[in-house]
Design a protein around this motif. Structure first.
Motif, short mmCIF file in Angstrom:
data_model
loop_
_atom_site.label_atom_id
_atom_site.label_comp_id
_atom_site.label_asym_id
_atom_site.label_seq_id
_atom_site.Cartn_x
_atom_site.Cartn_y
_atom_site.Cartn_z
N ARG A 168 0.84 -1.20 0.00
CA ARG A 168 0.00 0.00 0.00
C ARG A 168 0.87 1.24 0.00
N VAL A 169 0.36 2.29 -0.62
CA VAL A 169 1.09 3.57 -0.67
C VAL A 169 1.19 4.11 0.75
N PRO A 170 2.39 4.47 1.19
CA PRO A 170 2.54 4.99 2.55
C PRO A 170 2.09 6.44 2.65
N ALA A 171 1.79 6.85 3.87
CA ALA A 171 1.46 8.25 4.11
C ALA A 171 2.73 9.08 4.11
N GLY A 172 2.58 10.38 3.90
CA GLY A 172 3.72 11.27 3.96
C GLY A 172 3.97 11.97 2.65
N PHE B 174 3.75 11.63 -4.78
CA PHE B 174 3.63 11.35 -6.22
C PHE B 174 3.06 9.96 -6.49
N LEU B 175 2.98 9.11 -5.47
CA LEU B 175 2.48 7.76 -5.65
C LEU B 175 0.96 7.67 -5.58
N GLY B 176 0.31 8.71 -5.10
CA GLY B 176 -1.14 8.67 -4.99
C GLY B 176 -1.59 8.74 -3.54
N SER B 177 -2.85 8.41 -3.32
CA SER B 177 -3.43 8.54 -1.99
C SER B 177 -2.91 7.45 -1.07
N PRO B 178 -2.64 7.79 0.21
CA PRO B 178 -2.14 6.79 1.17
C PRO B 178 -3.10 5.61 1.30
N GLY B 179 -2.52 4.42 1.38
CA GLY B 179 -3.32 3.22 1.57
C GLY B 179 -3.77 2.54 0.30
N GLY C 211 17.63 7.07 -1.13
CA GLY C 211 18.18 7.46 0.15
C GLY C 211 17.15 7.41 1.25
N LEU C 212 17.56 7.79 2.43
CA LEU C 212 16.66 7.76 3.57
C LEU C 212 15.52 8.75 3.39
N GLY C 213 14.32 8.24 3.38
CA GLY C 213 13.13 9.09 3.36
C GLY C 213 12.75 9.63 2.01
#
Length: 532
Positions: free
Chosen positions: A79-83, A88-93, A144-146
């Motif tokens: 699932r797409v993570p929050a943050g 750019f990946l879309g809505s979280p979850g 990289g990180l984050g």
């Protein structure tokens, strides 16, 4: 006469029908460790190919993408993570599917078939021309990180062209889809020769996406904070506890053993000292007769060169520093610094890995190779850990744990992980690799791997002394050591840190996406993403 002519005609028809070649079945290509796109130049002719992990290791041309199919096996649903880092990946979850499960097996985009100085600006444009399929496609890299860097995609607002540097393998590539079904992804590579001539090539990739059913246990949390792998859960390569025998890794698939590489690597004589601060290197064993030796494979040249470990110091400059982001307390306080060599290659930072691919090892050893960390001498804490596409982390080595620590590595393996150091200074890792020859003889070697961390650390001071034996084909290695590094364990500790780092590093591997589209038309040539 008529009967004879009729019979001849029938015979000709039968021969013609029987001689027509049947349509070739597409080759199923595993994305793990593959070069999904391999761009090459032959004179003024450009080509796009797809190379599996073995072909990439042997530097072979690979497959015509039209003759292969990617998926549905070997991928990972999540699932797409929050943050905001993954907006750019879309809505979280949202449920998405990645072509690769990650860990050590992320695929790459390869431009090593184009030498520096041949094309303008030493870059190749890789453009998404069209996508046919039931959903949206996005390609990005773990950077990289984050952070994750989108390359191109079919969703609104995404770039359609990535600028890739020549002569490199851009690792940590993720291809993600948000609906099950069959896709045809058409890519175009283009560049301008020094003469001013434009060259290009186009290829269509066929991808089969299974029903996307994320495991809720595997989904990253809304606020990254994933703990390390639960006990007993399998990993691509598994670290054993110091008191236990190393766990066996999965055996390689039949046919996965590579024959001798097309470009044989040379071995340098002792004394050819090298400080390596950039480019790709691997640590691995070689077997000559009964002489089993750990060396460093230096891939900065073609063909590569195998160097003595005593002649190499790996340098982490301050461009490898990362700042612990807010909300990532498992890495330390916000603003704290860690020096990190990431699992995916980054320009200007050395990219160390490990391999058991030397032909003498593949043909002369049975079973796995055991990599043992026997000790760490340095001013801070050292940890080596893997991260997967959806944030799972597996800590392989951790200097706060008791020694020795062991890792089983199957034959013909080439892998990379995240190497983290908490303080600047000189680190000496006492490493041992052991195996059993096909004749049944146990072989082992212990060497010292030296790393200079930070701009103020003189890498040349790393040549010479060591904290353990540095030679011998059958040396037993340094004494077991207990305890950890000089830094106190605080909060959840480094193991949790590394595990959560996996979320940030590759919650990264979580996947994409936005609205569903049937087809994307010609790309907008004015938008592009530059990969450095």
């Amino acid at each position: 006469m008529r009967a004879g002519a009729a019979g001849l005609a029938v015979a000709v028809l039968m021969v013609t029908a029987g001689g027509a070649p049947a349509a070739a079945e597409p080759v199923t290509l595993s994305a793990a460790g593959a070069d999904l796109v391999s761009v090459a130049l032959d004179g003024d002719s450009m080509s796009l190919r797809a190379r599996d992990a073995v072909q990439a290791a042997r530097d072979e041309a690979g497959h015509d993408p039209a003759a292969v199919v990617l998926g549905p096996d070997g991928g990972l649903a999540g699932r797409v993570p929050a943050g905001k880092d993954f907006a750019f990946l879309g809505s979280p979850g949202r449920a998405v599917w990645s072509l690769s499960a990650g860990d050590t097996g992320f695929p790459a985009l390869d431009t090593t078939g184009i030498r520096p100085g041949v094309v303008t600006d030493d870059t190749v444009a890789l453009t998404l021309r069209s996508v046919e399929g039931p959903g949206t496609f996005t390609a990005y890299t773990l950077s990289g990180l984050g952070t994750a860097t989108p390359l191109f995609g079919s969703g609104p607002g995404l770039t359609r062209t990535a600028q890739l540097p020549v002569g490199t393998r851009t690792g940590g590539a993720v291809w993600a889809f948000d609906a099950a079904g069959e896709y045809r992804v058409t890519l175009t590579g283009s560049a301008t020769l020094r003469s001013g001539q434009e060259v290009s090539a186009e290829a269509t990739y066929r991808v089969r996406v299974p029903t996307i059913s994320p495991s809720e246990q595997a989904s990253p949390p809304a606020v990254p904070g994933l703990a390390a792998r639960p006990a007993g859960q399998p990993a691509a390569q598994t670290r054993a506890t110091p008191d236990a025998a190393p766990r066996a890794a999965a055996a390689p698939k039949p046919g996965a053993v590579a024959p001798p590489a097309a470009k044989a690597a040379a071995t340098t004589p002792t004394g050819s000292r090298q400080v390596i601060a950039d480019g790709h290197v691997d640590m691995g064993p070689q077997l000559v007769g009964d002489n089993w030796t750990i060396r460093i494979k230096d891939d900065r040249t073609s063909p590569p060169v195998w160097r003595e470990t005593a002649d190499v110091v790996l340098q982490l400059k301050d461009n490898a520093k990362i700042t612990v982001p807010a909300g990532a307390d498992f890495l330390g306080k916000p603003g704290d610094t860690v020096w990190l060599l990431p699992q995916s290659q980054q320009a200007g930072i050395v990219w160390p890995g490990w391999n058991t691919q030397h032909e003498s090892v593949v043909s002369g050893v049975k079973g796995n190779v055991t990599w043992t960390l026997r000790g760490v001498d340095g001013p801070g804490r050292f940890a080596l850990f893997l991260t997967g596409s959806f944030g799972k982390a597996d800590v392989l080595f951790d200097s706060v744990e008791a020694f020795p620590q062991r890792l089983e590595i199957p034959l013909n393996t080439h892998a990379h992980g995240n190497w983290a150091f908490s303080e600047p200074g000189l680190y000496r890792l006492t490493v041992q690799m052991s195996g059993t020859t096909t004749a049944g003889k146990a072989v082992t070697d212990t060497k010292t791997l030296t790393l200079a961390v930070g701009d103020r650390t003189d890498p040349n001071s790393g040549f010479g002394g060591s904290n353990g034996p540095d030679g011998g084909g059958d040396g037993d290695g340094g004494a077991d050591q207990g305890g950890g590094g000089p830094l106190p364990r605080t909060g959840a500790g480094w193991v949790l840190t590394a595990g959560a780092a996996g979320v940030v590093l590759v919650a990264l591997g979580v996947v994409l996406v936005l609205s569903t589209r049937r087809r994307v038309g010609p790309a907008d040539p004015t938008t592009s993403q530059t990969i450095s």
